[in-house]
Write a protein that holds these residues in place. Sequence first.
Motif, mmCIF file in Angstrom:
data_model
loop_
_atom_site.group_PDB
_atom_site.id
_atom_site.type_symbol
_atom_site.label_atom_id
_atom_site.label_comp_id
_atom_site.label_asym_id
_atom_site.label_seq_id
_atom_site.Cartn_x
_atom_site.Cartn_y
_atom_site.Cartn_z
ATOM 1 N N PRO A 329 37.579 49.064 42.008
ATOM 2 C CA PRO A 329 37.094 48.461 40.753
ATOM 3 C C PRO A 329 38.144 47.785 39.888
ATOM 4 N N ILE A 330 39.300 48.430 39.693
ATOM 5 C CA ILE A 330 40.296 47.801 38.813
ATOM 6 C C ILE A 330 40.854 46.536 39.451
ATOM 7 N N MET A 331 40.914 46.504 40.795
ATOM 8 C CA MET A 331 41.393 45.299 41.460
ATOM 9 C C MET A 331 40.368 44.172 41.380
ATOM 10 N N LYS A 332 39.106 44.525 41.370
ATOM 11 C CA LYS A 332 38.072 43.506 41.166
ATOM 12 C C LYS A 332 38.201 42.923 39.760
ATOM 13 N N HIS A 333 38.406 43.779 38.779
ATOM 14 C CA HIS A 333 38.568 43.335 37.396
ATOM 15 C C HIS A 333 39.802 42.446 37.250
ATOM 16 N N VAL A 334 40.930 42.882 37.800
ATOM 17 C CA VAL A 334 42.159 42.095 37.702
ATOM 18 C C VAL A 334 41.994 40.762 38.426
ATOM 19 N N SER A 335 41.360 40.775 39.575
ATOM 20 C CA SER A 335 41.145 39.532 40.322
ATOM 21 C C SER A 335 40.293 38.555 39.526
ATOM 22 N N GLU A 336 39.272 39.056 38.863
ATOM 23 C CA GLU A 336 38.428 38.176 38.053
ATOM 24 C C GLU A 336 39.205 37.583 36.884
ATOM 25 N N LEU A 337 40.089 38.364 36.275
ATOM 26 C CA LEU A 337 40.931 37.829 35.193
ATOM 27 C C LEU A 337 41.913 36.794 35.728
ATOM 28 N N ILE A 338 42.485 37.046 36.897
ATOM 29 C CA ILE A 338 43.384 36.071 37.512
ATOM 30 C C ILE A 338 42.652 34.748 37.731
ATOM 31 N N ILE A 339 41.439 34.826 38.210
ATOM 32 C CA ILE A 339 40.635 33.627 38.443
ATOM 33 C C ILE A 339 40.346 32.901 37.138
ATOM 34 N N GLU A 340 40.014 33.637 36.098
ATOM 35 C CA GLU A 340 39.668 33.036 34.813
ATOM 36 C C GLU A 340 40.873 32.437 34.099
ATOM 37 N N LYS A 341 42.030 33.046 34.268
ATOM 38 C CA LYS A 341 43.162 32.724 33.397
ATOM 39 C C LYS A 341 44.292 31.941 34.050
ATOM 40 N N THR A 342 44.362 31.886 35.378
ATOM 41 C CA THR A 342 45.559 31.318 36.001
ATOM 42 C C THR A 342 45.215 30.144 36.913
ATOM 43 N N PRO A 343 46.185 29.263 37.178
ATOM 44 C CA PRO A 343 45.953 28.089 38.042
ATOM 45 C C PRO A 343 45.672 28.476 39.489
ATOM 46 N N VAL A 344 45.040 27.554 40.197
ATOM 47 C CA VAL A 344 44.626 27.815 41.579
ATOM 48 C C VAL A 344 45.710 27.458 42.598
ATOM 49 N N ASN A 345 46.825 26.892 42.138
ATOM 50 C CA ASN A 345 47.844 26.366 43.054
ATOM 51 C C ASN A 345 48.793 27.447 43.542
ATOM 52 N N LYS A 346 48.253 28.471 44.185
ATOM 53 C CA LYS A 346 49.079 29.588 44.650
ATOM 54 C C LYS A 346 48.818 29.836 46.134
ATOM 55 N N ASN A 347 49.811 30.385 46.789
ATOM 56 C CA ASN A 347 49.595 30.965 48.108
ATOM 57 C C ASN A 347 49.161 32.408 47.893
ATOM 58 N N ILE A 348 47.996 32.759 48.399
ATOM 59 C CA ILE A 348 47.468 34.108 48.168
ATOM 60 C C ILE A 348 47.282 34.821 49.510
ATOM 61 N N LEU A 349 47.804 36.017 49.572
ATOM 62 C CA LEU A 349 47.590 36.902 50.712
ATOM 63 C C LEU A 349 46.808 38.118 50.218
ATOM 64 N N ILE A 350 45.644 38.335 50.796
ATOM 65 C CA ILE A 350 44.810 39.479 50.442
ATOM 66 C C ILE A 350 44.892 40.495 51.569
ATOM 67 N N ILE A 351 45.250 41.715 51.210
ATOM 68 C CA ILE A 351 45.334 42.819 52.164
ATOM 69 C C ILE A 351 44.373 43.903 51.698
ATOM 70 N N ALA A 352 43.445 44.281 52.549
ATOM 71 C CA ALA A 352 42.440 45.278 52.167
ATOM 72 C C ALA A 352 42.428 46.409 53.199
ATOM 73 N N LEU A 353 42.514 47.620 52.712
ATOM 74 C CA LEU A 353 42.453 48.808 53.561
ATOM 75 C C LEU A 353 41.151 49.546 53.314
ATOM 76 N N TYR A 354 40.622 50.162 54.364
ATOM 77 C CA TYR A 354 39.361 50.891 54.230
ATOM 78 C C TYR A 354 39.420 52.184 55.033
ATOM 79 N N GLY A 355 38.472 53.058 54.752
ATOM 80 C CA GLY A 355 38.352 54.307 55.486
ATOM 81 C C GLY A 355 37.237 54.249 56.504
ATOM 82 N N TRP A 356 35.993 54.114 56.007
ATOM 83 C CA TRP A 356 34.853 54.124 56.927
ATOM 84 C C TRP A 356 34.131 52.789 57.038
ATOM 85 N N GLY A 357 34.544 51.797 56.249
ATOM 86 C CA GLY A 357 33.890 50.489 56.382
ATOM 87 C C GLY A 357 34.605 49.430 55.571
ATOM 88 N N GLY A 358 34.963 48.323 56.219
ATOM 89 C CA GLY A 358 35.685 47.268 55.526
ATOM 90 C C GLY A 358 34.770 46.264 54.858
#
Length: 405
Positions: A329-358
């Motif tokens: 949840p907090i990463m979803k919130h931070v990601s939404e703020l990044i989208i709202e507040k910062t420029p799109v001209n970035k190289n972004i690497l998303i790494i997601a870890l899961y236990g029972w379902g990705g």
Amino acid sequence: MNSVVYTRLTDNLHMLQYRDYETKYFEGLWHIPEGVTYNSFVLETNEGLVVFDTWKRSLGKLYVDEFSKHFDVKDIKYLVTHHMEPDHSGSIPYLLASNPNMIVLGHVLSKGMIESFYQVKPGFNAVKDGETLKLGGFTIKFIHTPWLHWPETIMSYIEEEGALLTCDAFGSYGIPSKAYYDELSPEERTGFTRYMAKYFANIIGHFRDWVVKNVEKLSQLNMKISTILPAHGVLYRGGDVAGVVEKYKRLGVGEPISGKTVIVYSSMYGFVEDIVNLMIEHLEKNNIKPVIHGFTDKKWSDISEIIADVYQAENLIIATATYEAKTFPIMKHVSELIIEKTPVNKNILIIALYGWGGKAGSELEELFTRHGFRNLDVIEFRAGQHQAVWGQLKDRLSKIVRGNG
């Protein structure tokens, strides 16, 4: 600590500044341990006073009391409201109670806000873009600068003083030891450069396209600006005027700091943190020192600082746990703020870890892509498998390393 500071800027131009050490979350959202100021300006003429902006709503009585130590409230001819957010307009009803004959000047949209916010109906004159007011030997030019950062925002240029009063534009967090930037120590100047960038990212960033438009508009008006007087933070004069305008232009166009790499992560039980530590070690071996912000069971980073760092980042790594088959949840919130507040001209690497379902990786990829971020890579894998995917991850990090080389 003295919270109220009166400064005579010139023979006729004065500042009443409140140094706010009490507010911890600006707008109820942005953490500001550095504090903030509210700068109100007073032009003294032989035909009466012109007040430009006031202090926040809770300080209304104090504002009138402090004002009255230096001026007679009855001498106020005009009150200029550059921007109706209550940290600037909040003392208006208190001034009106002491002097109901003053005329409020502002954007046409400001009238309805004043009447609604404060249940008062002052004498109000809407100023047109480019309109001038002549009073007691002074000429004040009003300039519409919409979306810096509300639609009714205006600025004032006092021709005889060479002073541009800019409200939130060119403003910063922080409580300066002196009025002007050129009076600060080198260390304090560095701090205020950061505070301005942080304030910009938090407050103005969403409207950065309008920053470019309005700065260009100001440059075409052939004003002889010798001082820039924002309503928050430190003031600028002389050679620093061109410098702060250039900084603002760079922020407006979203110019990243070359090679700046930011890692933002959440780790519930240490699996994400393990992969983050591997990445930090790898990047530092390649002469890249990333800025790290994390959310764990022992620490939470400051979201206002995250947005400030990401705003000027060239590379962003988001590493997140999965929570109930969604992004943590907090990463979803931070990601939404990044989208709202910062420029799109970035190289972004998303790494997601899961236990029972990705699911978090694809969810964040869709979210960022939908809002115009195009340079994305995504890796999603089960917790505990970081050694198995490390080769794949190093390949993705190579884009950052090559860019820094």
